[in-house]
Write an enzyme that holds these catalytic residues in place. Structure first.
Site, short mmCIF file in Angstrom:
data_model
loop_
_atom_site.label_atom_id
_atom_site.label_comp_id
_atom_site.label_asym_id
_atom_site.label_seq_id
_atom_site.Cartn_x
_atom_site.Cartn_y
_atom_site.Cartn_z
N HIS A 76 0.84 -1.20 0.00
CA HIS A 76 0.00 0.00 0.00
C HIS A 76 0.87 1.25 0.00
CE1 HIS A 76 -2.79 -2.88 2.25
NE2 HIS A 76 -3.50 -2.54 1.19
N GLY B 87 -2.73 -2.21 -6.98
CA GLY B 87 -1.57 -3.09 -7.09
C GLY B 87 -1.87 -4.23 -8.05
N ASP C 244 -3.41 -8.02 -7.25
CA ASP C 244 -4.82 -8.36 -7.51
C ASP C 244 -5.07 -8.16 -9.00
OD1 ASP C 244 -5.67 -8.89 -4.76
OD2 ASP C 244 -5.16 -6.80 -4.46
O1 PAF Z 1 -7.74 -4.32 -3.29
C1 PAF Z 1 -8.44 -3.98 -2.29
O2 PAF Z 1 -7.92 -3.73 -1.21
C2 PAF Z 1 -9.93 -3.87 -2.43
O3 PAF Z 1 -10.44 -4.86 -3.27
C3 PAF Z 1 -10.40 -2.47 -2.89
C4 PAF Z 1 -9.87 -2.13 -4.28
C5 PAF Z 1 -9.91 -1.43 -1.90
C6 PAF Z 1 -11.92 -2.43 -2.94
O4 PAF Z 1 -12.48 -2.71 -1.71
#
Ligand code: PAF
Length: 276
Positions: free
Chosen positions: A29, A139, A142
């Protein structure tokens, strides 16, 4: 309201970057926030554990939550933190959903998490509407989510620029994820197998092997390791359509996998951009 603040900033000619998260912030993050900081005047981080993207029986209740610690981590790195309560985003009688056909159900994680991507697309569009960012950062860990969000933005003519950022890894290759916190030490050790399998598959693809050989090798590695309770998928895919490939005709090629270690579900992927 945040919407008023970001509209005012935009009227003043300031660009707004959004980093949507579910909290339990980690280095992955932080890399998104750093990129957003470098490319925008204003950075908004959202933290919302979105109930709509968890099916019954999944880890919504136990998903790690520590707003105070998250807020401390981003205090001098972002300008605004948006951390709404669920009732504010899904008031009683809420009934509108965004569903990206063709990419959501039946493919990769969509096969194992019915309704998940509908929940993701819906919350992401809601966040875009509330915050009105110029750019939003996701990211590539995912991967399927990122393809779905890009498609939603294109199909719905959204003006937000979707910026996809590289996966950040632990020194042994494990992709950073808030769910890694669930792993007991011996499970954490076993978890490195996912990236090892993807790397082995990617090496084969790079040196000219077909998808079947790469898939077999990945499955062999994963099934030979202790504590992996389920291999949900591990194969070679078209990175745009997410279809499993039976032959490699062009690059890039996506290798992706999802496994369970105990009750913890882990996903990862690798893109092969060039063949030798
Ligand atoms: O990747 C994530 O953390 C979640 O799927 C997101 C994009 C914040 C949506 O809730």
């Amino acid at each position: 309201m945040l919407q008023d603040i970001t509209s005012r900033e935009r009227r003043r000619g300031r660009s707004v970057g959004l980093v949507p998260t579910m909290g339990a912030l980690h280095a992955g993050h932080m890399s998104l926030i750093k990129r957003a900081r470098a490319e925008n005047d204003i950075v908004v981080v959202s933290i919302f554990v979105n109930p709509a993207q968890f099916a019954a029986g999944e880890d919504f209740n136990k998903y790690p939550r520590d707003l105070a610690s998250d807020a401390g981590m981003i205090q001098d790195k972002a300008d605004y933190l948006f951390a709404p309560e669920a009732w504010a985003l899904y008031p009683s009688g809420y009934n509108t959903w965004v569903y990206v056909e063709g990419l959501s159900e039946g493919k990769l994680c969509g096969r194992f998490r019915p309704g998940h991507f509908k929940g993701v697309a819906t919350i992401v569009l809601k966040l875009f509407n509330i915050i009105q960012p110029d750019r939003a950062y996701f990211g590539l860990k995912d991967y399927q989510q990122s393809v779905i969000i890009r498609k939603m933005a294109s199909d719905l003519d959204l003006s937000v620029d979707i910026v996809l950022c590289p996966t950040i890894r632990e020194p042994d290759g494990l992709a950073m994820s808030s769910r890694n916190a669930y792993l007991a030490p011996e499970e954490r050790e076993a978890a490195r197998a996912l990236y090892e399998a993807l790397q082995a598959g990617a090496g084969l693809v790079r040196s000219g092997a077909g998808p079947e050989k790469a898939k077999t090798e990945m499955q062999k590695i994963l099934s030979s390791r202790p504590l992996i309770s389920e291999i949900q998928y591990a194969s070679v895919y078209n990175p745009e359509t997410l279809e499993e490939l039976s032959a490699i005709e062009k690059t890039p090629v996506l290798l992706a996998g999802a496994i369970r270690i105990g009750n913890t579900r882990l996903i990862d992927n690798v893109l092969v951009n060039e063949l030798k």
